[in-house]
Design a protein around this motif. Structure first.
Motif, mmCIF file in Angstrom:
data_model
loop_
_atom_site.group_PDB
_atom_site.id
_atom_site.type_symbol
_atom_site.label_atom_id
_atom_site.label_comp_id
_atom_site.label_asym_id
_atom_site.label_seq_id
_atom_site.Cartn_x
_atom_site.Cartn_y
_atom_site.Cartn_z
ATOM 1 N N TYR A 161 -2.988 -5.272 2.565
ATOM 2 C CA TYR A 161 -4.016 -4.714 1.684
ATOM 3 C C TYR A 161 -3.873 -5.266 0.272
ATOM 4 N N HIS A 162 -4.992 -5.714 -0.271
ATOM 5 C CA HIS A 162 -5.069 -6.015 -1.704
ATOM 6 C C HIS A 162 -5.519 -4.771 -2.447
ATOM 7 N N ASP A 163 -6.428 -4.014 -1.834
ATOM 8 C CA ASP A 163 -6.903 -2.734 -2.379
ATOM 9 C C ASP A 163 -7.264 -1.845 -1.185
ATOM 10 N N TYR A 164 -6.422 -0.873 -0.897
ATOM 11 C CA TYR A 164 -6.584 -0.023 0.291
ATOM 12 C C TYR A 164 -7.902 0.744 0.263
ATOM 13 N N GLU A 165 -8.224 1.335 -0.873
ATOM 14 C CA GLU A 165 -9.416 2.185 -0.970
ATOM 15 C C GLU A 165 -10.701 1.378 -0.805
ATOM 16 N N ARG A 166 -10.716 0.161 -1.292
ATOM 17 C CA ARG A 166 -11.931 -0.666 -1.248
ATOM 18 C C ARG A 166 -11.977 -1.583 -0.027
ATOM 19 N N ASN A 167 -11.010 -1.427 0.875
ATOM 20 C CA ASN A 167 -10.951 -2.262 2.085
ATOM 21 C C ASN A 167 -10.889 -3.751 1.751
ATOM 22 N N LEU A 168 -10.159 -4.081 0.693
ATOM 23 C CA LEU A 168 -9.942 -5.478 0.338
ATOM 24 C C LEU A 168 -8.643 -5.941 0.988
#
Length: 420
Positions: A153-160
């Protein structure tokens, strides 16, 4: 003046929010959804709608139905194998569906050439089994080279999701070896080997879509030759179709439906072709139509000196007074002038334009398109184009054994003036 504009805005919004989605649904039995393509692409059925009249033909008859001065505009995006699966040590399978590049570039054509590391926005299947901080790995063969791939994950919340690999191969090479063509969910079947070819148009060129511009699947070299013999011109743009095209409307007020932004690319030569045929433009598919209408509104922004950034918000076209707007030719010329001044051979933009009844079409006079899902944004687009006759068109298709959705049959619809 501001008070009057506010009243007009409020009145328009009330009308738009009053659109009853139930009025844009119809009964589509599962056995009418084409699960597989025709054996010969151009032998699909073709319904022609013009001025309230309907005719039933074969797609090879399309040339006879188009005036010689027509400019056909195609979307030359190419579907990438955007769906990939990773197995955790626990046995859980995580599915990634690539949606849009974020780093090191958001320009899809450039993102295909990135090496070693990149970040993409993804749809994540079984996300509850893949926690933040966990990394997944895989070893794959890319053109005979062993490649170690890691995703995290690069950004868990944004699904990146960050993808990192150790070999000197491009991202496109990687996904071709790793992924599979993501068929539409309504086909309800796994991707098969023939889909790699049949779910691409014969003119697909620029990699980056996660769904095909399916109206173009009917075209073959034989059809193109017949069009050329008649003198019908063609031109190409690129809209990298996203997964949002399959997202159903789940809100009561259609104006609140989230339209996913999609990337569009226009060349300077396309703008010239459009200017030469401004009253005779027929897009192939809803993606081409949405791209062209977005181009008009980008020209409006340039014409009014609002911005040079190409970003069309979903409700930007509503509402405008005709006296406030440039003509189609003026809008296109504004784009041409800007590109010339900036020495640009192509321009890349983003659009989330939402076309529904009440929209007035600016560039497109006809459309070649397939048959769409009930209650979808694309049904609303068709209804905006042909008015209430959309129900007659779909009833005729059902009554005459037309095949529906991505691998289904085709139609040529001409703009209804009263729908504008």
């Amino acid at each position: 003046m501001q008070g009057k504009m506010a009243e007009e805005q409020a009145s328009w919004r009330q009308e738009a929010e009053a659109i009853d989605l139930e009025s844009y649904t119809y009964d589509l039995p599962d056995n009418r959804i084409a699960k597989y393509p025709m054996e010969v692409r151009d032998q699909s059925k073709l319904m022609v709608y013009k001025g309230g009249e309907i005719n039933h033909l074969r797609f090879t008859d399309i040339t006879s139905q188009l005036p010689a001065d027509t400019l056909l505009v195609f979307n030359d995006t190419k579907v990438i194998p955007a769906r990939a699966h990773f197995r955790k040590e626990t046995g859980a399978v995580i599915e990634l569906l690539l949606l849009h590049p974020e780093l090191p570039t958001r320009v899809i054509n450039d993102a295909m050439l990135v090496k070693h590391s990149c970040v993409w926005e993804c749809m994540i299947g079984n996300k509850k089994r893949w926690k933040a901080g966990d990394a997944l790995s895989n070893v794959i063969q890319v053109s005979g080279t062993e490649v170690h791939l890691q995703i995290s994950y690069h950004d868990y919340e944004r699904n990146l999701v960050r993808l990192t690999w150790d070999a000197d191969v491009t991202f496109l090479d990687l996904v071709k070896a790793l992924g599979e063509i993501p068929l539409p969910p309504y086909l309800n079947r796994d991707t098969e080997e023939p889909d790699k070819e049949t779910y691409q148009t014969v003119y697909a060129h620029h990699d980056g879509a996660v769904a095909a511009p399916t109206a173009g699947l009917h075209f073959t070299p034989r059809v193109f030759e017949a069009l050329a013999q008649k003198g019908i011109r063609k031109s190409f743009l690129t809209l990298h179709v996203g997964a949002g095209t399959f997202q159903p409307i789940k809100v009561e007020k259609v104006t609140e439906h989230r339209m996913h932004s999609e990337q569009v690319v226009f060349t300077r030569s396309l703008i010239d072709n459009l200017l030469q045929s401004v009253d005779h433009i027929v897009p192939v598919g809803t993606t081409s139509l949405r791209s062209l209408e977005s181009l008009y509104w980008y020209g409006v922004k340039l014409f009014k000196e609002e911005t040079t950034e190409f970003n069309i918000e979903k409700l930007y076209p509503y509402p405008w007074k005709e006296a406030e707007l440039p003509s189609a030719a003026q809008s296109l010329q504004a784009v041409a002038d800007y590109m010339d001044a900036a020495n640009l051979n192509e321009i890349v933009g983003e659009t989330e334009i939402f076309i529904f009844p009440g929209y007035r079409f600016r560039l497109c006079r006809g459309i070649i398109t397939n048959y769409h899902q009930p209650g979808s944004t694309l049904i609303l687009l068709v209804a905006a184009f042909v008015g209430k006759d959309w129900k007659t068109i779909y009833s005729e298709a059902l009554a005459n054994d037309y095949r529906f959705l991505s691998y289904g049959d085709s139609s040529l619809l001409w703009l209804v003036d009263e729908a504008r």
